[in-house]
Design a protein around this motif. Structure first.
Motif, mmCIF file in Angstrom:
data_model
loop_
_atom_site.group_PDB
_atom_site.id
_atom_site.type_symbol
_atom_site.label_atom_id
_atom_site.label_comp_id
_atom_site.label_asym_id
_atom_site.label_seq_id
_atom_site.Cartn_x
_atom_site.Cartn_y
_atom_site.Cartn_z
ATOM 1 N N SER A 1 38.174 2.433 40.183
ATOM 2 C CA SER A 1 37.167 2.439 39.119
ATOM 3 C C SER A 1 37.423 1.386 38.042
ATOM 4 O O SER A 1 36.509 1.056 37.288
ATOM 5 C CB SER A 1 37.106 3.825 38.465
ATOM 6 O OG SER A 1 38.358 4.156 37.898
ATOM 7 N N LYS A 2 38.627 0.825 37.970
ATOM 8 C CA LYS A 2 38.954 -0.159 36.936
ATOM 9 C C LYS A 2 39.662 -1.347 37.578
ATOM 10 O O LYS A 2 40.564 -1.185 38.397
ATOM 11 C CB LYS A 2 39.852 0.483 35.872
ATOM 12 C CG LYS A 2 40.156 -0.437 34.716
ATOM 13 C CD LYS A 2 40.985 0.268 33.657
ATOM 14 C CE LYS A 2 41.324 -0.671 32.536
ATOM 15 N NZ LYS A 2 42.191 -0.065 31.547
ATOM 16 N N VAL A 3 39.256 -2.561 37.193
ATOM 17 C CA VAL A 3 39.818 -3.779 37.770
ATOM 18 C C VAL A 3 41.204 -4.046 37.197
ATOM 19 O O VAL A 3 41.394 -4.071 35.982
ATOM 20 C CB VAL A 3 38.888 -4.984 37.518
ATOM 21 C CG1 VAL A 3 39.487 -6.252 38.096
ATOM 22 C CG2 VAL A 3 37.495 -4.731 38.070
ATOM 23 N N GLN A 4 42.157 -4.258 38.111
ATOM 24 C CA GLN A 4 43.540 -4.571 37.759
ATOM 25 C C GLN A 4 43.952 -5.843 38.495
ATOM 26 O O GLN A 4 43.281 -6.266 39.439
ATOM 27 C CB GLN A 4 44.463 -3.432 38.213
ATOM 28 C CG GLN A 4 44.118 -2.065 37.660
ATOM 29 C CD GLN A 4 44.889 -0.977 38.402
ATOM 30 O OE1 GLN A 4 44.582 -0.666 39.551
ATOM 31 N NE2 GLN A 4 45.895 -0.421 37.739
ATOM 32 N N ILE A 5 45.063 -6.428 38.095
ATOM 33 C CA ILE A 5 45.611 -7.543 38.868
ATOM 34 C C ILE A 5 45.990 -6.973 40.232
ATOM 35 O O ILE A 5 46.679 -5.964 40.324
ATOM 36 C CB ILE A 5 46.827 -8.174 38.161
ATOM 37 C CG1 ILE A 5 46.404 -8.786 36.829
ATOM 38 C CG2 ILE A 5 47.486 -9.236 39.060
ATOM 39 C CD1 ILE A 5 47.539 -9.280 35.955
ATOM 40 N N GLY A 6 45.501 -7.589 41.277
ATOM 41 C CA GLY A 6 45.705 -7.111 42.641
ATOM 42 C C GLY A 6 44.456 -6.469 43.225
ATOM 43 O O GLY A 6 44.316 -6.357 44.431
ATOM 44 N N SER A 7 43.529 -6.036 42.360
ATOM 45 C CA SER A 7 42.285 -5.415 42.837
ATOM 46 C C SER A 7 41.420 -6.431 43.564
ATOM 47 O O SER A 7 41.365 -7.601 43.198
ATOM 48 C CB SER A 7 41.448 -4.883 41.665
ATOM 49 O OG SER A 7 42.090 -3.853 40.982
ATOM 50 N N ARG A 8 40.704 -5.947 44.572
ATOM 51 C CA ARG A 8 39.638 -6.717 45.204
ATOM 52 C C ARG A 8 38.345 -6.227 44.555
ATOM 53 O O ARG A 8 38.108 -5.032 44.496
ATOM 54 C CB ARG A 8 39.625 -6.496 46.708
ATOM 55 C CG ARG A 8 38.603 -7.358 47.391
ATOM 56 C CD ARG A 8 38.899 -7.591 48.850
ATOM 57 N NE ARG A 8 40.044 -8.440 49.109
ATOM 58 C CZ ARG A 8 40.059 -9.772 49.004
ATOM 59 N NH1 ARG A 8 38.987 -10.423 48.591
ATOM 60 N NH2 ARG A 8 41.126 -10.473 49.285
ATOM 61 N N VAL A 9 37.567 -7.158 44.048
ATOM 62 C CA VAL A 9 36.376 -6.815 43.267
ATOM 63 C C VAL A 9 35.137 -7.397 43.945
ATOM 64 O O VAL A 9 35.105 -8.573 44.300
ATOM 65 C CB VAL A 9 36.477 -7.380 41.833
ATOM 66 C CG1 VAL A 9 35.283 -6.963 41.000
ATOM 67 C CG2 VAL A 9 37.780 -6.969 41.172
ATOM 68 N N THR A 10 34.129 -6.553 44.103
ATOM 69 C CA THR A 10 32.840 -7.013 44.601
ATOM 70 C C THR A 10 31.883 -6.996 43.417
ATOM 71 O O THR A 10 31.802 -6.003 42.696
ATOM 72 C CB THR A 10 32.314 -6.095 45.723
ATOM 73 O OG1 THR A 10 33.313 -6.017 46.746
ATOM 74 C CG2 THR A 10 31.025 -6.642 46.310
ATOM 75 N N PHE A 11 31.180 -8.118 43.211
ATOM 76 C CA PHE A 11 30.219 -8.190 42.110
ATOM 77 C C PHE A 11 28.952 -8.893 42.562
ATOM 78 O O PHE A 11 28.951 -9.618 43.551
ATOM 79 C CB PHE A 11 30.817 -8.859 40.867
ATOM 80 C CG PHE A 11 31.202 -10.303 41.045
ATOM 81 C CD1 PHE A 11 30.297 -11.326 40.772
ATOM 82 C CD2 PHE A 11 32.493 -10.654 41.446
ATOM 83 C CE1 PHE A 11 30.647 -12.656 40.917
ATOM 84 C CE2 PHE A 11 32.852 -11.991 41.592
ATOM 85 C CZ PHE A 11 31.936 -12.991 41.326
ATOM 86 N N ILE A 12 27.899 -8.633 41.827
ATOM 87 C CA ILE A 12 26.596 -9.244 42.090
ATOM 88 C C ILE A 12 26.231 -10.100 40.886
ATOM 89 O O ILE A 12 26.359 -9.659 39.742
ATOM 90 C CB ILE A 12 25.526 -8.157 42.339
ATOM 91 C CG1 ILE A 12 25.878 -7.360 43.590
ATOM 92 C CG2 ILE A 12 24.140 -8.782 42.477
ATOM 93 C CD1 ILE A 12 24.946 -6.193 43.857
#
Length: 165
Positions: A91-102
């Protein structure tokens, strides 16, 4: 023999001192994988330096000088590395997270936030301290954030946060 030929020979035997690699002023946060990659780079550079030194007078002096410069840089980066805890949040972006955005054109993008030396935009590995990384870091699933780009600000919406694998 002409004096000019003697000077050319001496110049060929000397290496130009390479420009030192600039050490970033941002904190050197790295993923565990990023630290391993830094350590592997130091090991490979040490091996290369040993090979070049073993060639003695026949070694490529410029390549040796460049290798030693890179070793200084990567040794500092390993020493200053601060390994961040593995990203586990969905639920929260961290260093190491894979993030999908539009983005505003409804285009979907996926990136992973990593340390500066691990960043590779061609493989969607984005430095957490870059403009995109800063826009995403700490944002929550469903948030709309502004990516401040040289080409102009872009509003993006986070649609998925995947933990580090």
């Amino acid at each position: 023999m002409s004096r000019a030929f003697v000077n050319e020979d001496q110049a060929a035997a000397q290496a130009d001192q390479p420009v030192e690699r600039r050490i970033s002023e941002q904190s050197n946060y790295v993923t565990a994988q990023g630290l391993v990659q830094l350590q592997q780079r130091v090991s490979a550079l040490n091996t290369l330096r040993a090979e070049l030194q073993s060639q003695g007078e026949h070694s490529d002096k410029q390549r040796l000088a460049d290798t030693e410069r890179d070793l200084r840089y990567f040794n500092v980066r390993v020493q200053s590395a601060q390994v961040v805890p593995k990203a586990t949040s969905t639920s929260k972006v961290q260093i190491g997270s894979r993030v999908t955005f539009i983005d505003e054109q409804n285009q979907e993008h996926q990136v992973q936030l990593v340390g500066e030396d691990q960043a590779d935009a061609a493989n969607d590995l984005i430095n957490w301290g870059s403009p995109l990384g800063r826009a995403l870091l700490g944002a929550a699933l469903g948030d709309e954030v502004v990516w401040r780009r040289p080409a102009g600000d872009l509003s993006i919406e986070i649609v998925a946060v995947t933990p580090e694998v």
